[in-house]
Design a protein around this motif. Structure first.
Motif, PDB file in Angstrom:
ATOM      1  N   THR A  82     -47.265  40.279  86.707  1.00 19.88           N
ATOM      2  CA  THR A  82     -47.531  41.701  86.450  1.00 19.88           C
ATOM      3  C   THR A  82     -48.757  42.145  87.244  1.00 19.88           C
ATOM      4  N   PRO A  83     -48.610  43.168  88.111  1.00 13.61           N
ATOM      5  CA  PRO A  83     -49.793  43.627  88.852  1.00 13.61           C
ATOM      6  C   PRO A  83     -50.752  44.439  87.982  1.00 13.61           C
ATOM      7  N   VAL A  84     -52.023  44.104  88.107  1.00 15.22           N
ATOM      8  CA  VAL A  84     -53.085  44.814  87.362  1.00 15.22           C
ATOM      9  C   VAL A  84     -54.171  45.211  88.362  1.00 15.22           C
ATOM     10  N   VAL A  85     -54.616  46.478  88.320  1.00 14.85           N
ATOM     11  CA  VAL A  85     -55.736  46.861  89.191  1.00 14.85           C
ATOM     12  C   VAL A  85     -57.043  46.719  88.424  1.00 14.85           C
ATOM     13  N   ILE A  86     -58.072  46.289  89.130  1.00 14.20           N
ATOM     14  CA  ILE A  86     -59.411  46.224  88.526  1.00 14.20           C
ATOM     15  C   ILE A  86     -60.367  46.870  89.522  1.00 14.20           C
ATOM     16  N   THR A  87     -61.109  47.869  89.040  1.00 12.62           N
ATOM     17  CA  THR A  87     -61.861  48.733  89.966  1.00 12.62           C
ATOM     18  C   THR A  87     -63.319  48.849  89.559  1.00 12.62           C
ATOM     19  N   LEU A  88     -64.198  48.633  90.520  1.00 10.50           N
ATOM     20  CA  LEU A  88     -65.615  48.885  90.246  1.00 10.50           C
ATOM     21  C   LEU A  88     -65.966  50.236  90.861  1.00 10.50           C
ATOM     22  N   VAL A  89     -66.243  51.207  89.988  1.00  6.62           N
ATOM     23  CA  VAL A  89     -66.545  52.571  90.449  1.00  6.62           C
ATOM     24  C   VAL A  89     -68.052  52.692  90.656  1.00  6.62           C
ATOM     25  N   SER A  90     -68.411  53.305  91.779  1.00 10.15           N
ATOM     26  CA  SER A  90     -69.836  53.489  92.073  1.00 10.15           C
ATOM     27  C   SER A  90     -70.083  54.935  92.506  1.00 10.15           C
ATOM     28  N   ASP A  91     -71.306  55.424  92.256  1.00 10.08           N
ATOM     29  CA  ASP A  91     -71.639  56.770  92.761  1.00 10.08           C
ATOM     30  C   ASP A  91     -72.635  56.664  93.902  1.00 10.08           C
ATOM     31  N   GLY A  92     -72.841  55.459  94.368  1.00  9.94           N
ATOM     32  CA  GLY A  92     -73.783  55.269  95.471  1.00  9.94           C
ATOM     33  C   GLY A  92     -75.008  54.507  95.012  1.00  9.94           C
ATOM     34  N   THR A  93     -75.497  54.804  93.807  1.00 12.47           N
ATOM     35  CA  THR A  93     -76.685  54.082  93.336  1.00 12.47           C
ATOM     36  C   THR A  93     -76.413  53.287  92.063  1.00 12.47           C
ATOM     37  N   GLN A  94     -75.418  53.762  91.278  1.00 13.53           N
ATOM     38  CA  GLN A  94     -75.114  53.059  90.015  1.00 13.53           C
ATOM     39  C   GLN A  94     -73.656  52.620  90.034  1.00 13.53           C
ATOM     40  N   CYS A  95     -73.300  51.687  89.144  1.00 11.66           N
ATOM     41  CA  CYS A  95     -71.877  51.358  89.003  1.00 11.66           C
ATOM     42  C   CYS A  95     -71.460  51.531  87.549  1.00 11.66           C
ATOM     43  N   LEU A  96     -70.154  51.760  87.377  1.00  7.31           N
ATOM     44  CA  LEU A  96     -69.614  52.092  86.061  1.00  7.31           C
ATOM     45  C   LEU A  96     -68.972  50.852  85.446  1.00  7.31           C
ATOM     46  N   LEU A  97     -69.433  50.485  84.261  1.00  6.88           N
ATOM     47  CA  LEU A  97     -68.866  49.323  83.564  1.00  6.88           C
ATOM     48  C   LEU A  97     -68.429  49.750  82.170  1.00  6.88           C
ATOM     49  N   ALA A  98     -67.443  49.012  81.644  1.00  8.10           N
ATOM     50  CA  ALA A  98     -66.889  49.422  80.341  1.00  8.10           C
ATOM     51  C   ALA A  98     -66.578  48.204  79.497  1.00  8.10           C
ATOM     52  N   ARG A  99     -66.364  48.439  78.195  1.00  7.07           N
ATOM     53  CA  ARG A  99     -65.958  47.323  77.345  1.00  7.07           C
ATOM     54  C   ARG A  99     -64.872  47.769  76.363  1.00  7.07           C
ATOM     55  N   GLN A 100     -63.984  46.818  76.054  1.00  9.87           N
ATOM     56  CA  GLN A 100     -62.975  47.038  75.011  1.00  9.87           C
ATOM     57  C   GLN A 100     -63.496  46.364  73.751  1.00  9.87           C
TER      58      GLN A 100
END
Ligand SMILES: NC(=O)C1=CN([C@@H]2O[C@H](COP(=O)(O)OP(=O)(O)OC[C@H]3O[C@@H](n4cnc5c(N)ncnc54)[C@H](O)[C@@H]3O)[C@@H](O)[C@H]2O)C=CC1
Ligand SMILES: [Mg+2]
Length: 352
Positions: free
Chosen positions: A199-217
């Protein structure tokens, strides 16, 4: 196979020949074993078996590590004989790889398909004593395995699980039959061929240039944050899946995307994790967390993330009741993605 190697030898430089010959020879050998049941059965005679019980691999503790012991066909036949099991059961084994010397590696689950679950769990303890090891859940053991064993056992577990769940044809309802290597199952009544699913799953690290977005379940260990992940929908491209997942989970629209790497991930079934970096425009960073999917999401500075990478979780609760911020372990592609960003914040590397 030797003809192929001969051609490679004449056409390629010595360096290429040395690199290609082992890899190509191995690959061709594995292909032959998947296609030819007799060749595969012959390979079992000189091969090595990794044992599982109800999808938990047999492991032996060695200092701070687990080792995955191998057994020969003869040892396996003796073991099955001792526990009153039919040696025919060896035909349930699946091919998971081979050594450079063409020793084929197989995995066999001794607990699945047992006629009596009570009998199976009784035998499990006795088998552990006999084999001087324990059947340990892969998710609990993964971090204490070396890279080769972690990869082999993940493949083995995924393949064994797939066979266990695909015993019947979904069209005719008849039992399906596995080929010797376990690379497919066929319905004898209508000849439909079933292949193991990924099963294909995408995993993405989003950045705005200075910070990155992380999340938790909420199911993550306390305090652990990771990159945004999500299953691809049918009909979607990788790019579309990334855009949709980020929009669904945190309400942002990504504008640039860069592929990083991929990884087989055995949990919950068998996923191909496809890792990407993505950016949002500076100033368009206000997140709206989808609480049906995530417990929390936040922007983290380069310093915070770099510090967290240097620490090893998981952590115990602090006096104020909170858990410190930590990141997925090295083995997870999420860790590699975050590390890449810390070493070279990706937005500057992305094309405009
Ligand atoms: N190796 C790594 O570094 C990491 C791996 N992961 C893996 O990525 C996977 C996907 O991440 P999530 O955020 O949970 O996905 P997700 O954001 O798509 O949400 C999961 C939900 O999607 C639905 N769904 C749609 N297709 C599905 C399918 N084929 N199988 C199961 N559920 C499906 C279900 O309702 C499920 O509850 C997880 O299983 C996790 O193990 C996640 C983070 C890091
Ligand atoms: Mg998700």
């Amino acid at each position: 196979m030797s003809l192929y190697c001969g051609i490679a030898c004449r056409r390629k430089s010595f360096w290429c020949y040395r690199l290609l010959s082992t890899y190509v020879t191995k690959t061709r050998y594995l292909f032959e074993l998947k296609e030819d049941d007799d060749a595969c059965k012959k390979a079992q005679k000189t091969g090595a078996f990794y044992l599982f019980h109800s999808l938990a691999p047999l492991l032996q503790k060695s200092e701070h590590q687990y080792l995955a012991p191998q057994h020969s066909l003869l040892e396996l036949e003796k073991l099955l004989g001792k526990f009153g099991q039919d040696t025919q059961r060896i035909e349930d084994s699946v091919l998971i790889g081979c050594s450079a010397q063409r020793e084929a590696w197989f995995a066999l689950d001794l607990g699945l398909n047992s006629s009596s679950p009570i009998n199976a769990s009784l035998q499990k303890r006795e088998m552990e004593t006999e084999l001087k090891g324990s059947f340990i859940e892969l998710s609990k053991a993964l971090l204490q395995l070396n890279v080769k064993d972690a990869s082999l056992l993940s493949t083995a577990q995924a393949l064994l699980r797939w066979h266990d769940a695909h015993q019947f044809c979904s069209r005719s309802g008849q039992p399906t039959k596995k080929n010797m290597a376990g690379s497919k199952r066929v319905c004898p009544s209508n000849k439909i061929i079933y292949y193991p699913q990924v099963t294909p799953v995408v995993i993405t690290l989003v950045s705005d240039g200075t910070q990155c977005l992380l999340a938790r379940q909420s199911s993550f260990p306390k305090g652990m944050y990771s990159a945004l992940a999500g299953f691809c929908d049918i009909g979607e491209s990788l790019e579309e899946a990334v855009r949709r997942e980020v929009a669904e989970e945190v309400g942002l629209e990504v504008e640039r995307l860069q592929y990083s790497a991929s990884q087989h991930w055995p949990f919950p079934n068998s996923s191909l994790m496809i890792a990407c970096h993505a950016t949002v425009k500076p100033g368009q960073t206000e997140i709206q967390v989808n609480l049906r999917e995530l417990e929390a999401a936040a922007w983290f500075s380069h310093d915070e993330v770099a510090k967290a990478l240097r620490r090893n979780g998981p952590y115990t609760q602090q006096l104020n009741g909170t858990f410190p911020f930590w990141l997925p372990p090295k083995l997870a592609i999420a860790h590699q993605l975050i590390k890449e960003w810390v070493e070279k914040p990706i937005c500057s590397a992305l094309p405009a």
